[in-house]
Design a protein around this motif. Structure first.
Motif, short mmCIF file in Angstrom:
data_model
loop_
_atom_site.label_atom_id
_atom_site.label_comp_id
_atom_site.label_asym_id
_atom_site.label_seq_id
_atom_site.Cartn_x
_atom_site.Cartn_y
_atom_site.Cartn_z
N ALA A 116 -4.14 -4.21 2.82
CA ALA A 116 -4.33 -2.79 2.49
C ALA A 116 -4.73 -2.63 1.02
O ALA A 116 -5.57 -1.79 0.68
CB ALA A 116 -3.04 -2.02 2.79
N LEU A 117 -4.14 -3.48 0.17
CA LEU A 117 -4.45 -3.38 -1.27
C LEU A 117 -5.89 -3.80 -1.56
O LEU A 117 -6.49 -3.35 -2.53
CB LEU A 117 -3.50 -4.29 -2.07
CG LEU A 117 -2.06 -3.78 -2.24
CD1 LEU A 117 -1.16 -4.89 -2.77
CD2 LEU A 117 -2.02 -2.57 -3.15
N ALA A 118 -6.43 -4.69 -0.71
CA ALA A 118 -7.81 -5.14 -0.94
C ALA A 118 -8.82 -4.09 -0.47
O ALA A 118 -10.01 -4.21 -0.73
CB ALA A 118 -8.04 -6.47 -0.23
N CYS A 119 -8.34 -3.06 0.25
CA CYS A 119 -9.23 -1.98 0.68
C CYS A 119 -9.40 -0.97 -0.46
O CYS A 119 -8.58 -0.90 -1.37
CB CYS A 119 -8.63 -1.26 1.89
SG CYS A 119 -8.62 -2.29 3.37
N ARG A 120 -10.44 -0.16 -0.36
CA ARG A 120 -10.65 0.84 -1.41
C ARG A 120 -9.62 1.97 -1.28
O ARG A 120 -9.14 2.49 -2.27
CB ARG A 120 -12.07 1.40 -1.31
CG ARG A 120 -12.41 2.27 -2.51
CD ARG A 120 -13.81 2.85 -2.45
NE ARG A 120 -14.86 1.82 -2.41
CZ ARG A 120 -16.16 2.11 -2.32
NH1 ARG A 120 -16.56 3.36 -2.26
NH2 ARG A 120 -17.05 1.14 -2.28
N TYR A 121 -9.30 2.36 -0.02
CA TYR A 121 -8.35 3.46 0.20
C TYR A 121 -7.24 3.03 1.17
O TYR A 121 -7.44 2.16 2.00
CB TYR A 121 -9.05 4.67 0.84
CG TYR A 121 -10.32 5.11 0.17
CD1 TYR A 121 -10.31 5.67 -1.10
CD2 TYR A 121 -11.55 4.99 0.84
CE1 TYR A 121 -11.50 6.10 -1.69
CE2 TYR A 121 -12.73 5.41 0.26
CZ TYR A 121 -12.71 5.96 -1.01
OH TYR A 121 -13.86 6.38 -1.59
N ARG A 122 -6.11 3.75 1.07
CA ARG A 122 -5.01 3.54 2.00
C ARG A 122 -4.48 4.89 2.46
O ARG A 122 -4.27 5.79 1.63
CB ARG A 122 -3.84 2.77 1.33
CG ARG A 122 -4.08 1.28 1.16
CD ARG A 122 -3.42 0.74 -0.07
NE ARG A 122 -3.96 1.38 -1.26
CZ ARG A 122 -5.12 1.06 -1.83
NH1 ARG A 122 -5.84 0.07 -1.37
NH2 ARG A 122 -5.58 1.73 -2.89
N ILE A 123 -4.24 5.01 3.76
CA ILE A 123 -3.60 6.22 4.28
C ILE A 123 -2.29 5.81 4.91
O ILE A 123 -2.24 4.87 5.70
CB ILE A 123 -4.51 6.92 5.30
CG1 ILE A 123 -5.65 7.58 4.53
CG2 ILE A 123 -3.72 7.94 6.11
CD1 ILE A 123 -6.45 8.54 5.31
N ALA A 124 -1.22 6.50 4.53
CA ALA A 124 0.10 6.21 5.09
C ALA A 124 0.45 7.31 6.07
O ALA A 124 0.33 8.49 5.76
CB ALA A 124 1.14 6.14 3.98
N VAL A 125 0.88 6.92 7.26
CA VAL A 125 1.25 7.91 8.26
C VAL A 125 2.72 8.26 8.06
O VAL A 125 3.59 7.39 7.99
CB VAL A 125 0.99 7.36 9.68
CG1 VAL A 125 1.44 8.37 10.72
CG2 VAL A 125 -0.50 7.05 9.84
N ASP A 126 2.95 9.56 7.95
CA ASP A 126 4.27 10.05 7.57
C ASP A 126 5.25 9.96 8.75
O ASP A 126 5.41 10.90 9.52
CB ASP A 126 4.13 11.51 7.10
CG ASP A 126 5.41 12.01 6.46
OD1 ASP A 126 6.33 11.19 6.26
OD2 ASP A 126 5.49 13.21 6.16
N GLU A 127 5.88 8.80 8.87
CA GLU A 127 6.89 8.58 9.90
C GLU A 127 7.98 7.72 9.26
O GLU A 127 7.68 6.94 8.36
CB GLU A 127 6.29 7.77 11.05
CG GLU A 127 5.51 8.60 12.03
CD GLU A 127 4.97 7.75 13.17
OE1 GLU A 127 4.61 8.35 14.17
OE2 GLU A 127 4.90 6.51 13.06
N PRO A 128 9.22 7.84 9.76
CA PRO A 128 10.29 7.04 9.14
C PRO A 128 10.00 5.55 9.18
O PRO A 128 10.42 4.81 8.30
CB PRO A 128 11.53 7.38 9.98
CG PRO A 128 11.19 8.59 10.76
CD PRO A 128 9.71 8.72 10.83
N GLY A 129 9.28 5.09 10.20
CA GLY A 129 9.03 3.64 10.33
C GLY A 129 8.00 3.12 9.35
O GLY A 129 7.87 1.91 9.16
N THR A 130 7.22 3.99 8.73
CA THR A 130 6.17 3.50 7.83
C THR A 130 6.78 2.99 6.53
O THR A 130 7.48 3.72 5.83
CB THR A 130 5.13 4.61 7.55
OG1 THR A 130 4.53 4.98 8.78
CG2 THR A 130 4.05 4.12 6.59
#
Ligand code: NAI
Length: 644
Positions: A116-130
Motif C-alpha cells: 500500500a505504501l508503494a502506491c501513490r494513494y491509499r483508501i481505508a475502509v471505515d470498519e473496526p476490522g481495518t
C-alpha cells in the motif's frame, strides 16, 4: 494467474484483485509476489489510466508475508533473497508512471502495508476490522520491503518508528488523520471513492514541513536517539536486535536493509542468525497452535453468557465477553455488588472506544449487552455459564447444583477456580461430565491466555466447546489437566517463593527484580507478588510449592496486613499505584539463573506429569500466561538451548 485477477473497466482503470488460492487469507507467498510482477508487466505493456489493488477475500486486505516460508530462512543468503524480492518489486511498483491506489478493507499487515505504501494513494475502509500494521518486529525481523523507507516519508519518522517498533495496528480513521490513508470511507462507497481518487490527478500526500525535516540531518539523529532510548526501556539489544536494526536502517541506510554490511550487528545476516528471530517465529507458531484448539468444536456458537460472581474476576470476565459481542448476564448476591463491576466496565469501554467514531454510542451498545442479573434469571438461556464466586468448595458445589437444575441441557458449565479441584466441585452435579474449568488470569483484559481445564470426569466435547468459547472471545485456549495450580500458577509459585527467599537472605527486592528484568521477564517477581496480593502468594506458596515454612518477610508482611499493591504496601510501598523503589544494587552472580531455575523445573514437571500435553504447549502457556521472556522461545526451549 492463480492468485491475482487483473481486469480493466470502461474508464481505462485496471483492478488487480488478490484472492490467494487455497487459503482463507491473502499472504504474500513467493508465487503471489511473482504474479504481482506479471501484473506490473501487463500494465507496462498496456498502461492503464490507474491501477487499483484490492482484496478478493472476505477477511481483510493482505495479512503479510507467508510466515511458513520464512521459517525456512536458515541462511543469510536466503534471507537476503526474500528481502530483495520484495524490495525490488515494490520499488518497481512505486516507480510506475500511472497512478496506483490500494483499497484497504480489513487487516493490512507487514508486506501488505508495504505494498500500500508503494502506491501513490491509499483508501481505508471505515470498519473496526481495518488495521494497518508493520508487525515484523514481533517476529524479530524488519519491514524490509520498503516500509522503513516509505512510512517515515509519508507520516513522519516519529509516528512511523512508533508503528514499526511496537508493531501496533492503526485504525482507518487514525490512518486518515496521520496521512497514512488519503481517505477514510464507508464500505458502500469504497469502490467509487477509489475510482475518483485514482483518477483525480492530485499530488501524493506530503507530511507537514516539520515531519519532513525530521527525516533529514540534523534532526534525524535526534529522533533516532529518542527512539533508541524508548526501545531500551522495553527491550535489550542482546535479547531483541530487530528494533535496534530498524532504527539504524532508517537512520543510516535509507530504510534499505540490504545496504547494511553483513558484519554489522544490525545487518540482515545478524538478525536472521540470531536465536531471537527463530524463537519469536516459534512463538508465533505456538500461538497459532493454541488458536487451533478453538476450531475443534466449530459448530459451537455461543451468544449468551451468564457469569456468577461480580468480583475482581467475574466482573471483568463479564465485561470482556460483552465487549467481544456476547450478551452477558451478571449475577451476584445483590445489585450493590454488581454495580461496581458495571461501572468499571463502562470506564474500560470508554477508554477502548476513545479514538473511534461516536464513542458514547459504542459504549452504550456494549453496556446494553452487559445485564445486571441479581436473581440469576440468565442461567436459563445461557449457552455458557461461568462461575467466579469466592474460592469456597461448599459454596461452589451448592451453586452448581442449582445451576444444573435450571440451565439448558446443552449449556456449558464452567468454573474459574484457581486452586480447587474441578473433580471436587463436579461431585455436586448429576452429570459431572459437563463441568470444565475456564481459568482466566488477572487482569482479564490484558492477559491473552485462558487455561481450559479438563477434570477426570469432564467430557472431551465439553473441553472442546470451552476452547471454542475462549477463542470466540479472542483469548488463547490452553488445554490443561485438573491438578493444583494447573500449569501457569504451578510454575509461577516456586519462582515467586525463590525470589522471596532471596529477599530473606538479604538481597534487596530491587536487586532481585532487576535481575529478572535483565533476564527478560516483563516484571520482577517481587513486584509481581505484590501485584497478585501477598495473601494470595502465601496461599499459593503453601498449596503449590509445598513450602513448609513461608518466606519470613512474606509472613511478616501478611501478618501486618500489608498485602501488596492493594493495601499500598507490600515488599514495596505504592504511591499512585506505582512502586517506590531504591536503586537496584549489582546482582550477585547467577541470581537470574537461581530465580528462574524453580520455574524451569516446575515446567518440566508439569510436562512429565501430563498436566500439559507436550513441552511446546508448556512453553506457549508459560509465555502467554506469565510473560516469560518470549525471545527464549519458552522455558523448555530455553533449557534445551542451555544444554539442560
Ligand atoms: P472476589 O472476592 O473479588 O469476588 C467474588 C464475588 O462472588 C463477590 O462479589 C461475592 O459477592 C460473589 N459471590 C460469592 N458467593 C456467591 C453466590 N453464592 N452467588 C453469587 N455471588 C456470589 O473473588 P475473585 O478474586 O474475583 O475470585 C473469584 C474466583 O476466581 C475464585 O474462584 C478465584 O479462585 C478465581 N480466580 C481469581 C483470580 C484473581 O487473581 N483474583 C485469578 C484467577 C481465578
Amino acid at each position: 494467474m492463480k492468485h491475482w485477477k487483473l481486469e480493466r473497466d470502461n474508464d481505462g482503470l485496471a483492478w488487480a484483485t488478490l484472492d490467494k488460492a487455497d487459503s482463507s487469507t491473502n499472504v504474500l507467498s513467493a508465487e503471489v509476489m511473482a504474479e504481482l510482477g506479471q501484473v506490473l508487466d501487463a500494465c507496462d505493456r498496456e498502461p492503464p489510466k490507474a491501477l487499483i489493488f484490492r482484496s478478493g477475500k472476505e477477511a481483510g486486505f493482505i495479512a503479510g508475508a507467508d510466515i511458513k516460508e520464512f521459517s525456512t530462512l536458515d541462511t543469510p543468503q536466503k534471507a537476503r533473497g526474500i528481502v530483495r524480492r520484495g524490495w525490488d518489486l515494490y520499488n518497481r511498483l512505486a516507480a510506475v508512471r500511472y497512478p496506483t491506489l490500494a483499497l484497504v478493507r480489513g487487516h493490512c499487515m507487514g508486506g501488505g502495508t508495504e505494498l500500500a505504501l508503494a502506491c501513490r494513494y491509499r483508501i481505508a475502509v471505515d470498519e473496526p476490522g481495518t488495521k494497518f500494521a508493520l508487525p515484523e518486529v514481533m517476529l524479530g525481523i524488519v519491514p524490509g520491503w520498503g516500509g522503513m523507507l516509505r512510512l517515515p516519508q509519508l507520516v513522519g519518522p516519529a509516528a512511523a518508528l512508533d508503528m514499526m517498533l511496537t508493531g501496533k495496528g492503526i485504525s482507518a480513521r487514525r490512518a486518515k488523520r496521520m496521512g497514512l490513508a488519503d481517505e477514510c470511507v464507508p464500505p458502500r462507497v469504497m469502490e467509487s471513492a477509489a475510482r475518483m481518487v485514482a483518477l483525480s490527478g492530485r499530488p501524493p500526500y506530503r507530511p507537514p514541513l516539520l515531519q519532513r525535516l525530521m527525516n533529514a540531518a540534523p534532526l534525524k539523529s535526534f529522533v533516532a536517539a529518542q527512539a533508541k532510548k524508548q526501545v531500551a526501556r522495553r527491550a535489550r539489544q542482546e535479547h531483541y536486535p530487530a528494533p535496534y536494526a530498524i532504527i539504524d536502517m532508517w537512520q543510516n541506510y535509507g530504510g534499505n536493509g540490504l545496504a547494511v554490511p553483513s558484519n554489522a550487528p544490525t545487518s540482515l545476516d545478524a538478525i536472521v542468525g540470531s536465536k531471537t528471530t527463530r524463537n519469536l517465529v516459534r512463538v508465533f507458531h505456538l500461538q497459532e497452535r493454541l488458536k487451533g484448539f478453538g476450531k475443534e468444536a466449530a459448530d459451537f456458537a455461543p451468544q449468551r453468557v451468564h457469569v456468577i460472581g461480580a468480583g475482581v474476576m467475574g466482573g471483568d470476565i463479564a465485561a470482556w465477553c460483552a465487549r467481544r459481542g456476547m450478551i452477558v448476564t451478571l449475577q451476584d448476591q445483590g445489585v450493590e455488588r454488581i454495580a461496581p463491576a458495571i461501572a468499571r466496565a463502562a470506564e474500560a469501554y470508554r477508554k477502548s472506544f476513545r479514538s473511534e467514531r461516536d464513542p458514547d454510542k459504542q459504549v452504550r451498545f456494549v453496556l446494553d449487552r452487559l445485564i445486571p442479573d441479581p436473581n440469576g434469571d440468565g442461567v436459563r438461556q445461557a449457552d455458557v455459564i461461568v462461575e467466579a464466586i469466592f474460592e469456597n468448595l461448599d459454596a461452589k458445589r451448592a451453586l452448581f447444583r442449582d445451576i444444573e437444575a435450571r440451565a439448558k441441557p446443552d449449556a456449558l458449565l464452567a468454573s474459574n477456580t484457581s486452586s480447587l479441584r474441578l473433580a471436587d466441585i463436579a461431585q455436586a452435579l448429576k452429570n459431572p461430565a459437563r463441568l470444565v474449568g475456564i481459568h482466566f488470569f488477572n487482569p482479564v483484559a490484558k492477559m491473552p491466555l485462558v487455561e481450559v481445564v479438563q477434570g477426570a470426569a469432564t467430557d472431551e466435547s465439553a473441553a472442546k466447546r470451552a476452547a471454542a468459547f475462549v477463542r470466540r472471545i479472542d483469548k488463547l485456549p490452553l488445554p490443561v489437566k485438573d491438578a493444583p495450580g494447573f500449569l501457569v500458577n504451578a510454575v509461577l509459585a516456586p519462582y515467586l517463593l525463590e525470589a522471596m527467599r532471596c529477599v530473606d537472605q538479604g538481597i534487596a527486592p530491587e536487586t532481585v527484580d532487576a535481575a529478572a528484568l535483565a533476564f527478560g521477564m516483563p516484571m520482577g517477581p517481587i513486584e509481581l507478588a505484590d501485584t497478585v496480593g501477598l495473601d494470595v502468594a502465601m496461599a499459593a506458596g503453601k498449596g503449590l510449592a509445598g513450602a513448609a515454612e513461608p518466606p519470613r518477610k512474606l509472613a511478616e508482611l501478611v501478618a501486618g496486613g500489608h498485602l501488596g499493591r492493594k493495601t499500598s504496601r507490600g515488599f514495596y510501598s505504592y504511591a499512585n499505584g506505582k512502586a517506590v523503589r531504591a536503586a537496584a544494587g549489582a546482582p550477585p552472580p547467577g541470581l537470574a539463573g537461581r530465580l528462574v531455575q524453580p520455574l524451569l523445573a516446575a515446567t518440566q514437571q508439569c510436562v512429565a506429569n501430563g498436566i500439559i500435553a507436550d513441552a511446546d504447549l508448556a512453553d506457549a502457556g508459560v509465555i502467554f500466561g506469565t510473560g516469560f521472556a518470549p525471545f527464549t522461545g519458552g522455558p523448555t526451549n530455553y533449557m534445551k538451548a542451555q544444554g539442560g
